[in-house]
Motif scaffolding. Structure first.
Motif, PDB file in Angstrom:
ATOM      1  N   UNK A   1       0.844  -1.185   0.000  1.00  0.00           N
ATOM      2  CA  UNK A   1       0.000   0.000   0.000  1.00  0.00           C
ATOM      3  C   UNK A   1       0.885   1.243   0.000  1.00  0.00           C
ATOM      4  N   UNK A   2       0.456   2.264  -0.723  1.00  0.00           N
ATOM      5  CA  UNK A   2       1.160   3.539  -0.697  1.00  0.00           C
ATOM      6  C   UNK A   2       0.749   4.271   0.576  1.00  0.00           C
ATOM      7  N   UNK A   3       1.720   4.667   1.417  1.00  0.00           N
ATOM      8  CA  UNK A   3       1.377   5.276   2.702  1.00  0.00           C
ATOM      9  C   UNK A   3       0.821   6.695   2.589  1.00  0.00           C
ATOM     10  N   UNK A   4       1.000   7.339   1.440  1.00  0.00           N
ATOM     11  CA  UNK A   4       0.467   8.685   1.260  1.00  0.00           C
ATOM     12  C   UNK A   4       0.156   8.916  -0.213  1.00  0.00           C
ATOM     13  N   UNK A   5      -0.564   9.964  -0.476  1.00  0.00           N
ATOM     14  CA  UNK A   5      -0.930  10.301  -1.858  1.00  0.00           C
ATOM     15  C   UNK A   5      -0.373  11.673  -2.241  1.00  0.00           C
ATOM     16  N   UNK A   6       0.785  12.016  -1.718  1.00  0.00           N
ATOM     17  CA  UNK A   6       1.420  13.296  -2.016  1.00  0.00           C
ATOM     18  C   UNK A   6       1.843  13.365  -3.479  1.00  0.00           C
ATOM     19  N   UNK A   7       2.026  14.574  -3.967  1.00  0.00           N
ATOM     20  CA  UNK A   7       2.457  14.749  -5.359  1.00  0.00           C
ATOM     21  C   UNK A   7       3.974  14.902  -5.473  1.00  0.00           C
ATOM     22  N   UNK A   8       4.642  15.114  -4.343  1.00  0.00           N
ATOM     23  CA  UNK A   8       6.107  15.164  -4.329  1.00  0.00           C
ATOM     24  C   UNK A   8       6.609  14.247  -3.229  1.00  0.00           C
ATOM     25  N   UNK A   9       7.879  13.865  -3.369  1.00  0.00           N
ATOM     26  CA  UNK A   9       8.477  12.972  -2.373  1.00  0.00           C
ATOM     27  C   UNK A   9       9.925  13.403  -2.156  1.00  0.00           C
ATOM     28  N   UNK A  10      10.386  13.270  -0.944  1.00  0.00           N
ATOM     29  CA  UNK A  10      11.771  13.580  -0.592  1.00  0.00           C
ATOM     30  C   UNK A  10      12.520  12.267  -0.354  1.00  0.00           C
ATOM     31  N   UNK A  11      13.817  12.297  -0.538  1.00  0.00           N
ATOM     32  CA  UNK A  11      14.635  11.120  -0.237  1.00  0.00           C
ATOM     33  C   UNK A  11      14.390  10.722   1.214  1.00  0.00           C
ATOM     34  N   UNK A  12      14.240   9.437   1.457  1.00  0.00           N
ATOM     35  CA  UNK A  12      13.980   8.836   2.759  1.00  0.00           C
ATOM     36  C   UNK A  12      12.539   8.996   3.255  1.00  0.00           C
ATOM     37  N   UNK A  13      11.644   9.566   2.426  1.00  0.00           N
ATOM     38  CA  UNK A  13      10.214   9.552   2.760  1.00  0.00           C
ATOM     39  C   UNK A  13       9.676   8.142   2.552  1.00  0.00           C
ATOM     40  N   UNK A  14       8.569   7.823   3.223  1.00  0.00           N
ATOM     41  CA  UNK A  14       7.930   6.521   3.033  1.00  0.00           C
ATOM     42  C   UNK A  14       7.452   6.390   1.595  1.00  0.00           C
ATOM     43  N   UNK A  15       7.815   5.287   0.963  1.00  0.00           N
ATOM     44  CA  UNK A  15       7.475   5.037  -0.437  1.00  0.00           C
ATOM     45  C   UNK A  15       6.372   3.994  -0.555  1.00  0.00           C
ATOM     46  N   UNK A  16       6.544   2.863   0.148  1.00  0.00           N
ATOM     47  CA  UNK A  16       5.598   1.766   0.023  1.00  0.00           C
ATOM     48  C   UNK A  16       5.635   0.923   1.290  1.00  0.00           C
ATOM     49  N   UNK A  17       4.446   0.621   1.829  1.00  0.00           N
ATOM     50  CA  UNK A  17       4.327  -0.318   2.944  1.00  0.00           C
ATOM     51  C   UNK A  17       4.099  -1.696   2.343  1.00  0.00           C
ATOM     52  N   UNK A  18       4.898  -2.676   2.768  1.00  0.00           N
ATOM     53  CA  UNK A  18       4.736  -4.031   2.239  1.00  0.00           C
ATOM     54  C   UNK A  18       4.736  -5.055   3.369  1.00  0.00           C
TER      55      UNK A  18
END
Length: 125
Positions: free
Chosen positions: A60-77
């Motif tokens: 699952x994608x932990x957020x629906x943001x339009x931008x992402x920073x290095x080390x932000x949550x990408x995917x919960x598995x």
């Protein structure tokens, strides 16, 4: 990601199957990221994650943001052996998410990067 053999390139040429033009493939904390011919990055799960977790059973994608920073949550598995939150190796604008993995988790367990990709990101400038 494995490199394509000369033999496979010849087969692809004659069958008309095109391979994506990825350059600069790197891996960070279980995420591979490859620069596409358009300058954007495609991100996916590296083989090392499968080795540690076994078969992936939920994502699952932990957020629906339009931008992402290095080390932000990408995917919960979730896998046969553990639960993890994968982090983004790069910063940028999210162009696309592979929404198909929510309906068909087996896509993440397929070794083809055209099927098991997670996200496409335009790198931050």
């Amino acid at each position: 990601m494995a490199k394509i053999s000369l033999w496979q390139k010849i087969i692809n040429f004659f069958t008309g199957k095109k391979q994506p033009a990825y350059t600069d493939v790197q891996v960070k904390d279980g995420i591979w990221y490859a620069k596409d011919s358009d300058g954007n990055y495609l991100l996916g799960i590296d083989k090392s994650v499968y080795d540690l977790m076994g078969k992936i059973t939920f994502a699952d994608f932990p957020n629906q943001l339009s931008t992402i920073e290095a080390d932000d949550d990408l995917l919960d598995i979730e896998g046969d052996k553990s639960v993890e939150t994968l982090k983004s190796p790069i910063s940028g604008k999210i162009i696309d998410r592979n929404k198909d993995i929510g309906q068909d988790i087996e896509r993440l367990n397929t070794p083809d990067p055209q099927v098991n990709w997670i996200m496409k990101i335009a790198p931050a400038k």
